[in-house]
Design an enzyme around this catalytic site. Sequence first.
Site, PDB file in Angstrom:
ATOM      1  N   LYS A  77       0.839  -1.212   0.000  1.00 21.11           N
ATOM      2  CA  LYS A  77       0.000   0.000   0.000  1.00 21.11           C
ATOM      3  C   LYS A  77       0.872   1.260   0.000  1.00 21.11           C
ATOM      4  O   LYS A  77       0.559   2.249  -0.681  1.00 21.11           O
ATOM      5  CB  LYS A  77      -0.906  -0.045   1.232  1.00 21.11           C
ATOM      6  CG  LYS A  77      -1.653   1.232   1.541  1.00 21.11           C
ATOM      7  CD  LYS A  77      -2.716   1.582   0.528  1.00 21.11           C
ATOM      8  CE  LYS A  77      -3.428   2.866   0.943  1.00 21.11           C
ATOM      9  NZ  LYS A  77      -4.334   3.356  -0.077  1.00 21.11           N
ATOM     10  N   LYS A 104       0.327  11.656   6.005  1.00 18.35           N
ATOM     11  CA  LYS A 104       0.620  10.542   6.917  1.00 18.35           C
ATOM     12  C   LYS A 104       1.223   9.367   6.146  1.00 18.35           C
ATOM     13  O   LYS A 104       2.224   8.777   6.559  1.00 18.35           O
ATOM     14  CB  LYS A 104      -0.679  10.089   7.606  1.00 18.35           C
ATOM     15  CG  LYS A 104      -0.547   8.807   8.412  1.00 18.35           C
ATOM     16  CD  LYS A 104      -1.885   8.071   8.577  1.00 18.35           C
ATOM     17  CE  LYS A 104      -2.331   7.391   7.310  1.00 18.35           C
ATOM     18  NZ  LYS A 104      -3.486   6.496   7.442  1.00 18.35           N
TER      19      LYS A 104
HETATM   20  P1  NAD Z   1     -11.857   9.013   8.174  1.00 19.74           P
HETATM   21  O1  NAD Z   1     -11.134   9.887   9.124  1.00 19.74           O
HETATM   22  O2  NAD Z   1     -12.911   9.562   7.270  1.00 19.74           O
HETATM   23  O3  NAD Z   1     -12.572   7.782   8.979  1.00 19.74           O
HETATM   24  C1  NAD Z   1     -12.031   7.202  10.131  1.00 19.74           C
HETATM   25  C2  NAD Z   1     -13.190   6.884  11.073  1.00 19.74           C
HETATM   26  O4  NAD Z   1     -12.654   6.247  12.229  1.00 19.74           O
HETATM   27  C3  NAD Z   1     -13.926   8.143  11.556  1.00 19.74           C
HETATM   28  O5  NAD Z   1     -15.322   8.019  11.296  1.00 19.74           O
HETATM   29  C4  NAD Z   1     -13.623   8.186  13.047  1.00 19.74           C
HETATM   30  O6  NAD Z   1     -14.677   8.712  13.838  1.00 19.74           O
HETATM   31  C5  NAD Z   1     -13.383   6.718  13.348  1.00 19.74           C
HETATM   32  N1  NAD Z   1     -12.603   6.502  14.563  1.00 19.74           N
HETATM   33  C6  NAD Z   1     -11.533   7.222  15.001  1.00 19.74           C
HETATM   34  N2  NAD Z   1     -11.089   6.715  16.172  1.00 19.74           N
HETATM   35  C7  NAD Z   1     -11.885   5.653  16.461  1.00 19.74           C
HETATM   36  C8  NAD Z   1     -11.932   4.717  17.531  1.00 19.74           C
HETATM   37  N3  NAD Z   1     -11.041   4.759  18.535  1.00 19.74           N
HETATM   38  N4  NAD Z   1     -12.880   3.761  17.517  1.00 19.74           N
HETATM   39  C9  NAD Z   1     -13.793   3.712  16.511  1.00 19.74           C
HETATM   40  N5  NAD Z   1     -13.816   4.565  15.464  1.00 19.74           N
HETATM   41  C10 NAD Z   1     -12.867   5.527  15.449  1.00 19.74           C
HETATM   42  O7  NAD Z   1     -10.730   8.278   7.334  1.00 19.74           O
HETATM   43  P2  NAD Z   1     -10.907   7.513   5.942  1.00 19.74           P
HETATM   44  O8  NAD Z   1     -10.672   8.438   4.809  1.00 19.74           O
HETATM   45  O9  NAD Z   1     -12.167   6.716   5.988  1.00 19.74           O
HETATM   46  O10 NAD Z   1      -9.653   6.531   6.016  1.00 19.74           O
HETATM   47  C11 NAD Z   1      -9.630   5.392   6.864  1.00 19.74           C
HETATM   48  C12 NAD Z   1      -8.368   4.600   6.567  1.00 19.74           C
HETATM   49  O11 NAD Z   1      -8.408   4.165   5.199  1.00 19.74           O
HETATM   50  C13 NAD Z   1      -7.088   5.435   6.734  1.00 19.74           C
HETATM   51  O12 NAD Z   1      -6.086   4.620   7.295  1.00 19.74           O
HETATM   52  C14 NAD Z   1      -6.758   5.860   5.319  1.00 19.74           C
HETATM   53  O13 NAD Z   1      -5.375   6.108   5.152  1.00 19.74           O
HETATM   54  C15 NAD Z   1      -7.247   4.668   4.522  1.00 19.74           C
HETATM   55  N6  NAD Z   1      -7.652   4.950   3.133  1.00 19.74           N
HETATM   56  C16 NAD Z   1      -8.434   6.040   2.838  1.00 19.74           C
HETATM   57  C17 NAD Z   1      -8.803   6.268   1.503  1.00 19.74           C
HETATM   58  C18 NAD Z   1      -9.656   7.460   1.103  1.00 19.74           C
HETATM   59  O14 NAD Z   1      -9.744   7.733  -0.095  1.00 19.74           O
HETATM   60  N7  NAD Z   1     -10.281   8.157   2.036  1.00 19.74           N
HETATM   61  C19 NAD Z   1      -8.381   5.399   0.498  1.00 19.74           C
HETATM   62  C20 NAD Z   1      -7.635   4.284   0.848  1.00 19.74           C
HETATM   63  C21 NAD Z   1      -7.270   4.070   2.169  1.00 19.74           C
END
Ligand code: NAD
Length: 293
Positions: free
Chosen positions: A171, A240
């Site tokens: 990744k 990040k």
């Molecule tokens: P985001 O910040 O939108 O979602 C993360 C969620 O986790 C939030 O709703 C938050 O409230 C929740 N959260 C935080 N702490 C928590 C806890 N202790 N217990 C339960 N829930 C908790 O982030 P995202 O964009 O959805 O990304 C999530 C992961 O996927 C990241 O690691 C990111 O790097 C990866 N990712 C994101 C994308 C993208 O396009 N957004 C693409 C590929 C990978």
Amino acid sequence: MSRPTTIGFVGLGNMGRPMAANIATAGFALIGFDAAGTADRLPAGAQAAAGIADLASRCDTVLLSLPNGAVVMSVIAELVAAADRRATTVIDLSTVGPAVAAQAAGALGDVGVLYCDGPVSGGVAGARARTISLMFAGPDDIIAGHRSLFESFAGHLFHVGGTAGQGQAMKLVNNFLSATALAATSEAMTFGTRHGLELSTMVDVVNVSSGRNTATSDKFPNRVLTGSYDAGFRTALMAKDVQLYLRSVTAAGTPDAIAAAMDGVWQAADAAMPGSDFTEIWKVVSEVRVGEA
Ligand code: NAD
């Protein structure tokens, strides 16, 4: 491995929400939890957990989609401490890097729970459309038992290795290339505009020439030229990922010249525009600040 009967999903954010929705739509029994509020993020057909311990007591496999390694480790600490735990497998869809994956595998392994990593790529639009790729690292029987689950929300499933962290390495390779393409394209396009070239003309030329990349084929035409800047991936998350890549490269002792430069560029973009979409790096690089665009 027998198939899990009930799936737990922790982290119903930008990516987690559409992935969980597709899992529920496919008919899997799903229990979700999000620290910022579960009820308004929960897809139709899923049940809400009161917290991590409650979720762990009600499902076989736990999927995580959390913002970073610190949050993943705090949730894993709660899973380890859960008294009435039924869950036997944790599959981390978040991007946390190989070091955190190894740490997570160790902590869960100590209490007899298997940790696998399966980071995803393809953006929020891809998550909605079930076209994202999933880079799974873990035992053969686990991917076999979870294949129909993975296929309910991912369009491309790769078994990249058997050791926790190998999915994360894959990744980081992908996201470093994506980050570099977008930052380098922003720099090159800024240079072109200083010479009076139209942005749309440059995109058209490059897309049928040798400089074509994911920024010119997707981000520029669909998010920058339209002015929508709505890829759904925050600059903070890309900063990040690039930093995770740089740290991982340093640990591996492989070349880091471009990684070091990209780390500076993405950290600066995040500092300049907190909360921005990562496609807005174009505004920072081209010196058009938010509010002036
Ligand atoms: P985001 O910040 O939108 O979602 C993360 C969620 O986790 C939030 O709703 C938050 O409230 C929740 N959260 C935080 N702490 C928590 C806890 N202790 N217990 C339960 N829930 C908790 O982030 P995202 O964009 O959805 O990304 C999530 C992961 O996927 C990241 O690691 C990111 O790097 C990866 N990712 C994101 C994308 C993208 O396009 N957004 C693409 C590929 C990978």
